[in-house]
Design a protein around this motif. Structure first.
Motif: not given
Length: 201
Positions: A82-99
């Motif tokens: 679940t942790a990986f799935l949720r992190a993936g759903a929130a991923a995006g560009e740019p992959l900066d500190r906030a992201r």
């Protein structure tokens, strides 16, 4: 190998390398299978590494999550998956500190919901949340890893409220939580391999 792949591969390799250590920690008040389950699950992930979807960070993490959820035994599979799935759903560009912070927060929310747990219950959240708080504030992985280590060690004073360890009540006090320590050890290893700071706003 991009940053997301480096982090996931480091998590997998660290889980495998620390199989006995994590299992020994879990055996104090749990059933002792945490290290074994985690290692076998991440071995399966590495076995299929070349075939994972790399369209973008989100797709990659979601595929990792599905593999982990189906391959790691016990309660750890659904939680880590679940942790990986949720992190993936929130991923995006740019992959900066906030992201990155947003991805970690999403993973934390997923773990809380799936495990019906929160900070203070003596689980991996007790190290993951302080790690995330520190990383979001400082952007420095080494500083965040130290926060995770200190928080994981502090779980020894807690009484477990979730998982098999919860059945032992007061007997769970005096030993660190295996999941929290796993987060700390993994965070330290990621800090070692990822030398640049996570930058951005």
């Amino acid at each position: 190998m991009n940053g997301t792949e480096l982090v996931v591969r480091t998590i997998a390799e660290t889980a495998i390398a620390n199989e006995k250590y994590f299992g020994d920690l879990d055996s104090v008040v749990g059933d002792g299978d945490f290290g074994y389950s985690l290692a076998r699950g991440f071995e399966k992930l590495l076995d299929g590494w070349a075939d994972l979807d790399r369209t973008n960070a989100g797709s990659f993490l979601k595929r990792c999550g599905m593999t982990i959820a189906s391959r790691i035994g016990g309660t750890s599979g659904p939680i880590w998956g679940t942790a990986f799935l949720r992190a993936g759903a929130a991923a995006g560009e740019p992959l900066d500190r906030a992201r990155v912070a947003a991805m970690l927060r999403a993973a934390i929310d997923g773990i809380k919901a799936r495990g019906q747990s929160d900070v203070g219950d003596k689980t991996l959240l007790d190290a993951l949340v302080p790690f995330t708080d520190s990383l979001e504030k400082s952007g420095d992985l080494a500083t965040a890893a130290r926060a995770a280590r200190e928080a994981a060690e502090a779980t020894s004073a807690m009484v477990a409220k979730r998982g098999r360890a919860a059945y032992t009540g007061e007997r769970s006090r005096g030993s660190v939580d295996a999941g929290a320590m796993a987060v700390a050890v993994i965070a330290e290893r990621i800090s070692d391999v990822w030398q640049p700071e996570v930058t951005g706003s």
